[in-house]
Design a protein around this motif. Structure first.
Motif, PDB file in Angstrom:
ATOM      1  N   TYR A   7      -4.002   0.750   3.175  1.00 17.41           N
ATOM      2  CA  TYR A   7      -3.245   1.325   2.054  1.00 17.41           C
ATOM      3  C   TYR A   7      -2.150   0.375   1.599  1.00 17.41           C
ATOM      4  CZ  TYR A   7      -4.774   6.223   1.853  1.00 17.41           C
ATOM      5  OH  TYR A   7      -5.460   7.372   1.634  1.00 17.41           O
ATOM      6  N   ILE A   8      -1.997   0.225   0.270  1.00 15.61           N
ATOM      7  CA  ILE A   8      -0.739  -0.342  -0.229  1.00 15.61           C
ATOM      8  C   ILE A   8      -0.201   0.576  -1.319  1.00 15.61           C
ATOM      9  CG2 ILE A   8      -0.898  -2.771   0.440  1.00 15.61           C
ATOM     10  CD1 ILE A   8      -2.198  -3.435  -2.099  1.00 15.61           C
ATOM     11  N   PHE A   9       1.130   0.681  -1.367  1.00 19.26           N
ATOM     12  CA  PHE A   9       1.770   1.672  -2.240  1.00 19.26           C
ATOM     13  C   PHE A   9       2.676   0.981  -3.271  1.00 19.26           C
ATOM     14  CE2 PHE A   9       1.249   3.415   2.021  1.00 19.26           C
ATOM     15  CZ  PHE A   9       0.532   4.568   1.778  1.00 19.26           C
ATOM     16  N   LEU A  58      -7.101   0.453  -0.402  1.00 17.93           N
ATOM     17  CA  LEU A  58      -6.712   1.423  -1.423  1.00 17.93           C
ATOM     18  C   LEU A  58      -5.314   1.051  -1.889  1.00 17.93           C
ATOM     19  CD1 LEU A  58      -7.902   4.551   0.557  1.00 17.93           C
ATOM     20  CD2 LEU A  58      -9.099   3.465  -1.335  1.00 17.93           C
ATOM     21  N   ALA A  59      -5.196   0.673  -3.162  1.00 17.80           N
ATOM     22  CA  ALA A  59      -3.907   0.202  -3.673  1.00 17.80           C
ATOM     23  C   ALA A  59      -3.428   1.168  -4.751  1.00 17.80           C
ATOM     24  CB  ALA A  59      -4.057  -1.205  -4.238  1.00 17.80           C
ATOM     25  N   ASP A  60      -2.290   1.817  -4.489  1.00 22.57           N
ATOM     26  CA  ASP A  60      -1.750   2.811  -5.417  1.00 22.57           C
ATOM     27  C   ASP A  60      -0.641   2.159  -6.252  1.00 22.57           C
ATOM     28  OD1 ASP A  60      -1.075   5.060  -6.733  1.00 22.57           O
ATOM     29  OD2 ASP A  60      -0.549   6.253  -4.961  1.00 22.57           O
ATOM     30  N   ILE A  72      -9.966  -0.657  -4.203  1.00 23.50           N
ATOM     31  CA  ILE A  72      -9.841   0.370  -5.246  1.00 23.50           C
ATOM     32  C   ILE A  72      -8.370   0.396  -5.626  1.00 23.50           C
ATOM     33  CG2 ILE A  72     -10.167   2.805  -5.840  1.00 23.50           C
ATOM     34  CD1 ILE A  72     -12.228   2.901  -3.515  1.00 23.50           C
ATOM     35  N   MET A  73      -8.065   0.046  -6.873  1.00 30.18           N
ATOM     36  CA  MET A  73      -6.667  -0.081  -7.274  1.00 30.18           C
ATOM     37  C   MET A  73      -6.349   0.882  -8.412  1.00 30.18           C
ATOM     38  SD  MET A  73      -4.658  -3.512  -8.556  1.00 30.18           S
ATOM     39  CE  MET A  73      -5.537  -3.718 -10.093  1.00 30.18           C
ATOM     40  N   VAL A  74      -5.331   1.690  -8.231  1.00 28.01           N
ATOM     41  CA  VAL A  74      -4.845   2.543  -9.309  1.00 28.01           C
ATOM     42  C   VAL A  74      -3.787   1.741 -10.050  1.00 28.01           C
ATOM     43  CG1 VAL A  74      -3.408   4.566  -9.769  1.00 28.01           C
ATOM     44  CG2 VAL A  74      -5.306   4.738  -8.172  1.00 28.01           C
TER      45      VAL A  74
END
Lengths: 242, 472
Positions: A87-89, A170-172, A202-204
């Motif tokens: 995860y990255i936030f 998963l990058a938010d 997967i990047m938001v």
């Protein structure tokens, strides 16, 4: 590799029900760099949390390599988050009490018992140091997060997300809090990881230019994927992303 | 591993946690000090209560006592089990009496407890000769009822005056007449000796200023005579005799020191017309652990209701029970103080959990389990408890060690005498640190710290990761 089938998620605020996802379908291929765009409240982050087993859908299924993962017991989902997902936030979310190196070591510590940690500590530490070197933070190993710049913090967060060799990152909104140049630098780093190691990302994001650089753009509208996921990204989509 | 790392970091970086440590520390230190002082008092008091009592006592139900003491002693000695366990025995005769003496030519009278003993036998049983004030008598109790040279001189000085007063004037001699031969030197008759309680013979002068040293004024010195009046025979006819003070007995137990008067057993038997009768047999055991068996066997031998066989602890039962009860209640009250500290931990931990909500979310996103998060906060509580308890133990032991100096300092600062020495006849505040007690206090404090961190830890563990990540 990772698929979401007919996902539904509704949040309850007091007596009011706020539906966020309404029958979302998505499929992500191995080694794909996917960006998810959409207006605020369209369910981007919620989708990311569901895919990464941080939350459970009200309805629908999530499959990883054909195995359903959304209904796994808590312990198995914890292990998935620890070893399979990284995860990255937006706000980096480093632990303020720990140094950069310790922050990167945390997922490894979570994944090992005290004894296991003691046996493998040297190798695990070397892995963390190598990652920090790769993201250009070798000189910041002993610094606390408050002593780092925004870009440095995000790079440390990327090193932390990668330390357990995850298959999916998963990058938010990883660039949401950074200036344009630094944001580009971070996405460049993600690209190189995607290309060199075949890491699925997967990047938001809200940034259409950054989204344009990814393999595929998925646009969420009212809790669903607006375009058929099979379609490749076309430049015409990007203006709608703003 | 991450749990240990985070516990340790939270301990070092959260200054709020210091408040928890201080409260646990103060609770533990207070408990250790109070327990040690209470323990010291209780040990000292037990020593004193045991003081004049032998391990086991066979007592007659009334003052007339029982006959054939020598025969009974021989009977006990013949018993193989008893003879093996008993180290020494001695008969004593106890009776109430009135003590009269003159102080500054004013007659003084007070009731006392009169005990006839054989000083050598009584010393063998223990709890007698070691309390005698004159060191000479402590070493040679056989001579305890004899006057020392100074006492002898004082007695002679007191009584020579009287004999001079009644001496006939020298006869007027005619010239050439030979003076009559000197009368044979008349020996001053010295009555039997008596050993009296220190507090009977002394008066403690109250201090005008707390800093002044305590002063004991002596009212009866060795060599001065006293009259003891008691009763004799079935009709309780009053009898009295003159005795001379030879020594004091000082047990530091005011009940004994202000009431007991010892005289030779045989003389008291004669005075009371009860030859070879005694009221009790005092027994010293080789090992006090054997007391219950010895008492049981003696009860078989002295089966009649007329005899009462008891250990010293049974004789002092209510007082010892009172000390135990007092200590128990005090411990409960003080543990409540630590419980208050526990509520402090609960409140502060709840605050820390709120403050760390986002970190908890991050840890869960990185794969930490609910149990792992709970263990961080339980471990944190344990660590706070252990650190607080350890520092508290150190502080408590230092205070206990220097309690008298601290008391002096406080007395000087406040001008109030905190520990009036004349109440207990103790020169210093007695302390007795029992390692087992210290260990129990530590375990209790740590347990309370952990128990009160369960609720915040549970709250942290059950936080929803998404909500925790979004927490601002």
């Amino acid at each position: 590799m990772l698929s979401a089938i007919n996902l539904h998620k509704t949040y309850r605020k007091h007596a009011v029900q706020v539906p966020v996802l309404r029958g979302l379908d998505l499929h992500v291929d191995p080694g794909e760099f996917l960006s998810i765009v959409g207006q605020s409240g369209s369910g981007k982050s919620t989708l990311l949390h569901l895919l990464g087993t941080l939350d459970r859908p009200d309805q629908g299924e999530i499959h990883l390599d054909l195995a359903r993962i959304d209904n796994l017991p808590a312990g198995a989902r914890d292990r998935l988050r620890n070893a399979t997902f990284g995860y990255i936030f937006q706000f980096y979310h480093l632990l303020p009490e720990l140094s950069t190196l310790e922050n990167v070591l945390i997922p490894q510590m979570i994944g090992h018992s005290i004894l296991g940690w003691m046996v493998k500590a040297r190798g695990l530490r070397r892995r963390a140091e190598e990652l920090l070197e790769r993201v250009g933070l070798k000189h910041r190993i002993k610094h606390k997060p408050r002593e780092l710049s925004g870009g440095e913090m995000q790079r440390a967060a990327i090193a932390r997300a990668l330390v357990n060799h995850p298959r999916i990152l998963l990058a938010d909104e990883p660039t949401g809090n950074l200036d344009e140049d630094t944001g580009r630098e971070i996405v460049g780093l993600l690209h190189s990881l995607n290309r060199s190691e075949g890491l699925t990302i997967i990047m938001v994001t809200h940034n259409r230019d950054l989204a344009m650089e990814t393999d595929r753009i998925v646009r969420l509208t009212a809790g669903r994927v607006e375009d058929p996921p099979e379609l490749a990204p076309t430049p015409s989509i990007s203006p709608a992303c703003t | 591993m991450y749990k240990l790392l985070l516990c340790w970091r939270y301990l070092r970086t959260r200054y709020l946690a210091l408040v928890c440590i201080v409260s646990v520390m103060l609770g533990v230190a207070t408990l250790i000090v109070v327990n040690s002082v209470m323990g010291g008092f209780s040990t000292k008091l037990k020593e004193r209560l045991h003081g004049l009592l032998s391990d086991v006592v066979i007592e007659a139900a009334d003052y007339q006592g029982f006959g054939d003491a020598a025969g009974k002693l021989a009977h006990i000695r013949r018993d193989p089990m008893l003879s093996e366990k008993i180290e020494a025995m001695t008969p004593t005769l106890e009776i109430f009496a009135m003590l009269q003496y003159r102080y500054n030519d004013v007659p003084m009278t007070r009731p006392v407890r009169l005990i006839g003993i054989d000083p050598v036998g009584r010393s063998q049983v223990g709890g007698f000769s070691e309390f005698l004030v004159h060191s000479e008598n402590r070493a040679h109790p056989a001579r305890a009822f004899d006057l020392d040279p100074e006492g002898q001189r004082r007695y002679e000085f007191n009584h020579r005056g009287q004999s001079l007063l009644f001496r006939e004037p020298p006869p007027v001699l005619a010239p050439g007449e030979k003076p009559p031969p000197d009368p044979p030197p008349s020996e001053i008759h010295v009555p039997h000796g008596a050993i009296i309680g220190y507090a009977i013979a002394h008066y403690r002068k109250r201090n005008v200023h707390p800093e002044d040293p305590e002063k004991d004024l002596t009212m009866l010195r060795p060599g001065e005579d006293i009259i003891l009046t008691t009763v004799s025979g079935q009709k309780l006819a009053p009898v009295f005799d003159r005795f001379v003070v030879t020594d004091y007995i000082k047990t530091e137990m005011s009940e004994y020191d202000s009431n007991y008067v010892y005289v030779p057993l045989e003389h008291l038997q004669k005075l009371r017309a009860m030859e070879n009768r005694v009221t009790s047999i005092q027994i010293k055991l080789k090992d006090y652990q054997d007391a219950p068996q010895v008492v049981a066997r003696l009860k078989e031998i002295f089966a009649s209701d007329y005899y009462e066989v008891q250990t010293w602890e049974e004789k002092q039962g209510p007082l010892l029970a009172a000390i135990r009860v007092e200590k128990g209640i005090l411990n409960i009250l003080l543990f409540m103080i630590i419980a208050v500290a526990g509520f402090g931990i609960l409140a502060i931990f709840s605050m820390i959990v709120v403050e760390k909500t986002r970190d908890i979310g991050i840890l869960k996103a990185l794969g930490a389990s609910n149990g792992g998060i709970m263990k961080i906060f339980l471990g944190y509580g344990l660590l706070l408890g252990v650190v607080g308890a350890l520092i508290g133990t150190g502080l408590g032991l230092v205070i206990t060690e220097n309690i008298n100096e601290i008391e002096h300092l406080l007395a000087k600062l406040t001008g109030q005498d905190i520990f009036p020495r004349d109440v207990y006849y103790f020169d210093r505040i007695p302390t007795d640190v029992q390692p087992m007690n210290v260990l129990l206090i530590n375990l209790g404090a740590v347990a309370i710290a952990v128990v009160f961190s369960v609720l915040p830890a549970l709250r942290a563990a059950l936080l929803h990761p998404v909500r925790a990540l979004r927490y601002e």
